[in-house]
Design a protein around this motif. Structure first.
Motif, PDB file in Angstrom:
ATOM      1  N   LYS A   1       1.226   5.407   7.609  1.00  0.00           N
ATOM      2  CA  LYS A   1       1.640   4.065   7.204  1.00  0.00           C
ATOM      3  C   LYS A   1       2.844   4.149   6.262  1.00  0.00           C
ATOM      4  O   LYS A   1       3.803   3.385   6.392  1.00  0.00           O
ATOM      5  CB  LYS A   1       0.480   3.344   6.513  1.00  0.00           C
ATOM      6  CG  LYS A   1       0.790   1.874   6.193  1.00  0.00           C
ATOM      7  CD  LYS A   1      -0.326   1.217   5.409  1.00  0.00           C
ATOM      8  CE  LYS A   1      -0.189   1.534   3.942  1.00  0.00           C
ATOM      9  NZ  LYS A   1      -1.086   0.715   3.079  1.00  0.00           N
ATOM     10  N   VAL A   2       2.799   5.089   5.351  1.00  0.00           N
ATOM     11  CA  VAL A   2       3.913   5.287   4.422  1.00  0.00           C
ATOM     12  C   VAL A   2       5.152   5.717   5.193  1.00  0.00           C
ATOM     13  O   VAL A   2       6.257   5.193   4.979  1.00  0.00           O
ATOM     14  CB  VAL A   2       3.547   6.336   3.351  1.00  0.00           C
ATOM     15  CG1 VAL A   2       4.769   6.704   2.515  1.00  0.00           C
ATOM     16  CG2 VAL A   2       2.425   5.813   2.454  1.00  0.00           C
TER      17      VAL A   2
ATOM     18  N   ARG B   1       6.690   2.872   7.338  1.00  0.00           N
ATOM     19  CA  ARG B   1       7.361   1.851   6.524  1.00  0.00           C
ATOM     20  C   ARG B   1       8.705   2.371   6.021  1.00  0.00           C
ATOM     21  O   ARG B   1       9.691   1.622   5.981  1.00  0.00           O
ATOM     22  CB  ARG B   1       6.462   1.458   5.354  1.00  0.00           C
ATOM     23  CG  ARG B   1       7.028   0.324   4.507  1.00  0.00           C
ATOM     24  CD  ARG B   1       5.978  -0.188   3.543  1.00  0.00           C
ATOM     25  NE  ARG B   1       6.516  -1.191   2.636  1.00  0.00           N
ATOM     26  CZ  ARG B   1       5.807  -1.804   1.695  1.00  0.00           C
ATOM     27  NH1 ARG B   1       4.517  -1.522   1.557  1.00  0.00           N
ATOM     28  NH2 ARG B   1       6.355  -2.697   0.894  1.00  0.00           N
TER      29      ARG B   1
ATOM     30  N   TYR C   1      11.751   0.732  -0.731  1.00  0.00           N
ATOM     31  CA  TYR C   1      10.492   1.460  -0.517  1.00  0.00           C
ATOM     32  C   TYR C   1      10.679   2.966  -0.629  1.00  0.00           C
ATOM     33  O   TYR C   1       9.838   3.648  -1.224  1.00  0.00           O
ATOM     34  CB  TYR C   1       9.902   1.105   0.850  1.00  0.00           C
ATOM     35  CG  TYR C   1       8.500   1.655   1.039  1.00  0.00           C
ATOM     36  CD1 TYR C   1       7.445   1.199   0.254  1.00  0.00           C
ATOM     37  CD2 TYR C   1       8.229   2.637   1.986  1.00  0.00           C
ATOM     38  CE1 TYR C   1       6.165   1.697   0.403  1.00  0.00           C
ATOM     39  CE2 TYR C   1       6.947   3.140   2.153  1.00  0.00           C
ATOM     40  CZ  TYR C   1       5.929   2.672   1.352  1.00  0.00           C
ATOM     41  OH  TYR C   1       4.651   3.174   1.497  1.00  0.00           O
TER      42      TYR C   1
ATOM     43  N   LEU D   1       0.168   6.944  -3.685  1.00  0.00           N
ATOM     44  CA  LEU D   1       0.230   5.496  -3.462  1.00  0.00           C
ATOM     45  C   LEU D   1       1.596   4.975  -3.912  1.00  0.00           C
ATOM     46  O   LEU D   1       1.765   4.514  -5.047  1.00  0.00           O
ATOM     47  CB  LEU D   1      -0.883   4.783  -4.243  1.00  0.00           C
ATOM     48  CG  LEU D   1      -2.325   5.222  -3.932  1.00  0.00           C
ATOM     49  CD1 LEU D   1      -3.292   4.608  -4.937  1.00  0.00           C
ATOM     50  CD2 LEU D   1      -2.707   4.834  -2.508  1.00  0.00           C
TER      51      LEU D   1
ATOM     52  N   GLU E   1       3.149   2.292  -3.464  1.00  0.00           N
ATOM     53  CA  GLU E   1       3.285   0.886  -3.838  1.00  0.00           C
ATOM     54  C   GLU E   1       3.111   0.665  -5.339  1.00  0.00           C
ATOM     55  O   GLU E   1       3.510  -0.392  -5.864  1.00  0.00           O
ATOM     56  CB  GLU E   1       2.310  -0.005  -3.056  1.00  0.00           C
ATOM     57  CG  GLU E   1       0.850   0.320  -3.236  1.00  0.00           C
ATOM     58  CD  GLU E   1       0.282   1.116  -2.078  1.00  0.00           C
ATOM     59  OE1 GLU E   1      -0.818   0.782  -1.596  1.00  0.00           O
ATOM     60  OE2 GLU E   1       0.938   2.096  -1.651  1.00  0.00           O
ATOM     61  N   ARG E   2       2.547   1.641  -6.043  1.00  0.00           N
ATOM     62  CA  ARG E   2       2.392   1.472  -7.489  1.00  0.00           C
ATOM     63  C   ARG E   2       3.755   1.321  -8.180  1.00  0.00           C
ATOM     64  O   ARG E   2       3.836   0.843  -9.306  1.00  0.00           O
ATOM     65  CB  ARG E   2       1.592   2.636  -8.089  1.00  0.00           C
ATOM     66  CG  ARG E   2       2.350   3.913  -8.276  1.00  0.00           C
ATOM     67  CD  ARG E   2       1.552   4.943  -9.110  1.00  0.00           C
ATOM     68  NE  ARG E   2       0.526   5.619  -8.328  1.00  0.00           N
ATOM     69  CZ  ARG E   2      -0.771   5.523  -8.566  1.00  0.00           C
ATOM     70  NH1 ARG E   2      -1.199   4.759  -9.563  1.00  0.00           N
ATOM     71  NH2 ARG E   2      -1.648   6.173  -7.827  1.00  0.00           N
TER      72      ARG E   2
ATOM     73  N   PHE F   1       5.213  -6.232  -2.267  1.00  0.00           N
ATOM     74  CA  PHE F   1       3.955  -5.797  -1.665  1.00  0.00           C
ATOM     75  C   PHE F   1       3.757  -6.476  -0.311  1.00  0.00           C
ATOM     76  O   PHE F   1       4.094  -7.656  -0.128  1.00  0.00           O
ATOM     77  CB  PHE F   1       2.777  -6.124  -2.579  1.00  0.00           C
ATOM     78  CG  PHE F   1       2.512  -5.065  -3.629  1.00  0.00           C
ATOM     79  CD1 PHE F   1       1.350  -4.325  -3.609  1.00  0.00           C
ATOM     80  CD2 PHE F   1       3.437  -4.825  -4.628  1.00  0.00           C
ATOM     81  CE1 PHE F   1       1.106  -3.358  -4.569  1.00  0.00           C
ATOM     82  CE2 PHE F   1       3.211  -3.867  -5.600  1.00  0.00           C
ATOM     83  CZ  PHE F   1       2.041  -3.128  -5.572  1.00  0.00           C
ATOM     84  N   GLN F   2       3.223  -5.739   0.645  1.00  0.00           N
ATOM     85  CA  GLN F   2       2.886  -6.283   1.951  1.00  0.00           C
ATOM     86  C   GLN F   2       1.391  -6.570   2.009  1.00  0.00           C
ATOM     87  O   GLN F   2       0.617  -6.097   1.167  1.00  0.00           O
ATOM     88  CB  GLN F   2       3.301  -5.300   3.045  1.00  0.00           C
ATOM     89  CG  GLN F   2       4.810  -5.064   3.089  1.00  0.00           C
ATOM     90  CD  GLN F   2       5.227  -4.127   4.205  1.00  0.00           C
ATOM     91  OE1 GLN F   2       4.400  -3.478   4.858  1.00  0.00           O
ATOM     92  NE2 GLN F   2       6.536  -4.037   4.446  1.00  0.00           N
TER      93      GLN F   2
ATOM     94  N   ASP G   1      -1.041  -5.539   3.761  1.00  0.00           N
ATOM     95  CA  ASP G   1      -1.994  -4.445   3.884  1.00  0.00           C
ATOM     96  C   ASP G   1      -1.891  -3.439   2.738  1.00  0.00           C
ATOM     97  O   ASP G   1      -2.553  -2.399   2.755  1.00  0.00           O
ATOM     98  CB  ASP G   1      -1.825  -3.721   5.223  1.00  0.00           C
ATOM     99  CG  ASP G   1      -0.425  -3.188   5.432  1.00  0.00           C
ATOM    100  OD1 ASP G   1       0.490  -3.605   4.699  1.00  0.00           O
ATOM    101  OD2 ASP G   1      -0.243  -2.329   6.316  1.00  0.00           O
ATOM    102  N   ASP G   2      -1.047  -3.734   1.725  1.00  0.00           N
ATOM    103  CA  ASP G   2      -0.974  -2.891   0.534  1.00  0.00           C
ATOM    104  C   ASP G   2      -2.173  -3.171  -0.367  1.00  0.00           C
ATOM    105  O   ASP G   2      -2.820  -4.221  -0.274  1.00  0.00           O
ATOM    106  CB  ASP G   2       0.306  -3.175  -0.255  1.00  0.00           C
ATOM    107  CG  ASP G   2       1.558  -2.646   0.423  1.00  0.00           C
ATOM    108  OD1 ASP G   2       1.427  -1.723   1.262  1.00  0.00           O
ATOM    109  OD2 ASP G   2       2.653  -3.151   0.122  1.00  0.00           O
TER     110      ASP G   2
ATOM    111  N   SER H   1      -3.790  -4.319  -3.879  1.00  0.00           N
ATOM    112  CA  SER H   1      -3.380  -5.429  -4.734  1.00  0.00           C
ATOM    113  C   SER H   1      -2.549  -4.933  -5.911  1.00  0.00           C
ATOM    114  O   SER H   1      -2.871  -3.910  -6.530  1.00  0.00           O
ATOM    115  CB  SER H   1      -4.618  -6.155  -5.258  1.00  0.00           C
ATOM    116  OG  SER H   1      -4.260  -7.087  -6.253  1.00  0.00           O
TER     117      SER H   1
END
Length: 378
Positions: free
Chosen positions: A191-192, A195, A220, A282, A284-285, A292-293, A295-296, A298
């Protein structure tokens, strides 16, 4: 000494060096195209060859020839062995046994360090001899142009020699280490990876559009870079400092003078009180909440992350002077790699234990075997 080389790492100087940087990156991408049909490639080796060639050219006005010959220069191999001497020397200095260093340090690593330094000094002599005929600027240009040996305005020759050695090691091995780990962690999470690919191929309309300026627009991929720095800092061990004078109060505790202190980067960034799911990769941190998308995880889960504690370039007035160069190199190399090839980990590297490695101030990296398939475009 830092002041004398500071301009070599300024934004203006980096832009002046971009053509040289792009030349070696393009050679990397081209050589991977020549080799990828032969099977999985050890991306660790290719990144090391690239960064050593870049740094060799910037420090001495000529590359090591690693990419051209597709092999490690003998000098580079000696540098790797010599690095293993550092923990021994730190211990010897700490115990005030420096006069006995030749007898206490391991002979293989000691001899490699001596041989690598001798090559650096010889290469430096050649570079100094070319100073008047040097038509493009490199690191040494900024050091030598104002140098007045024996005065406060410049460096002595021994200082220049040691600076050259440090620039080669710090400017190559650490950047290659970060990119190797980035590929490993990114390719372990599809997934990473997908993206990152979507961002790079969506942002750049052509390969030639990828440069230091345009890669600043990425959102990203830089998050992946920062997460790799956090979970796998290229210099994972403490940078020691000696408490001055009679002592100092540090974090509320009295520490006597002469004591060696430091912060251990790996411990700090893996401590669960500092980061949510500190052992997990992770990216997205590091994103702003607006990015944020659905499926990321929270954004609220990362609200208590102490992101300022991730300091892979060290901290304060003695932090890494090459920080901007490293980021530029990483962004452009990874963007061109993701733009040109579809990547996947070969089975022998698709295991959870790759990060379990010894360190000698720097990591002793295992191979990261990667399958590369050229992207077909109209």
């Amino acid at each position: 000494m830092r002041r004398l080389i500071a301009y070599a790492f300024s934004e203006k100087a980096l832009k002046e060096q971009e053509d040289l940087l792009q030349k070696f990156i393009d050679k990397l991408i081209s050589r991977l195209g020549d080799k990828c049909s032969e099977g999985p490639q050890d991306i660790v080796t290719w990144f090391n060859w690239t960064t050593f060639d870049v740094t060799g050219d910037l420090a001495f006005g000529e590359p090591f020839g690693c990419l051209e010959d597709a092999r490690y220069h003998d000098w580079v191999s000696q540098i790797f062995q010599g690095i293993k001497l550092y923990p021994w020397m730190q211990t010897i200095v700490y115990l005030n046994l420096l006069p006995l260093a030749m007898y206490l340090a391991p002979k293989k690593q000691r001899d490699a360090k001596i041989a690598a330094d001798a090559k650096a000094y010889a290469k430096l002599d050649q570079r100094i001899a070319r100073q008047k005929d040097q038509h493009r600027k490199d690191f040494m240009s900024y050091i030598l142009q104002e140098n007045k040996e024996g005065t406060s305005e410049g460096m002595t020759l021994p200082e220049i020699q040691e600076t050259a050695v440090i620039l080669v090691i710090a400017g190559s091995e650490t950047t290659a280490t970060l990119m190797s780990a980035l590929c490993y962690f990114m390719l372990r999470d599809r997934k990473v990876y997908e993206r990152a690919v979507a961002e790079v191929r969506g942002l750049f309309s052509s390969y030639n559009n990828i440069n230091m300026t345009t890669t600043n627009e990425l959102k990203y991929l830089p998050a992946i870079v920062e997460e790799t720095f956090r979970i796998y800092p290229p210099s994972p061990n403490t940078f020691p400092r000696i408490v001055p004078g009679k002592g100092e109060v540090i974090e509320g505790r009295w520490v006597p003078g002469g004591i060696t202190v430091g912060v251990h980067p790996y411990a700090v960034t893996h401590y669960p009180d500092n980061f949510y799911r500190a052992e997990d990769f992770l990216p997205e941190r590091w994103l702003a909440p607006a990015l944020f998308q659905k499926d990321d995880l929270s954004p609220e889960l990362f609200a208590n992350d102490k992101r300022h504690l991730s300091q892979p370039f060290s901290f304060g007035p003695r932090n890494c002077i090459g920080k901007s160069l490293a980021y530029a190199e990483i962004r452009v190399i990874m963007s061109k790699l993701l733009y040109t090839y579809d990547l996947s980990l070969a089975s022998e590297s698709d295991t959870p234990d790759w990060p379990d490695q010894p360190t000698y101030s720097l990591w002793e990296k295992k191979p990261v075997m990667v399958n590369l398939t050229p992207v077909k475009r109209n």
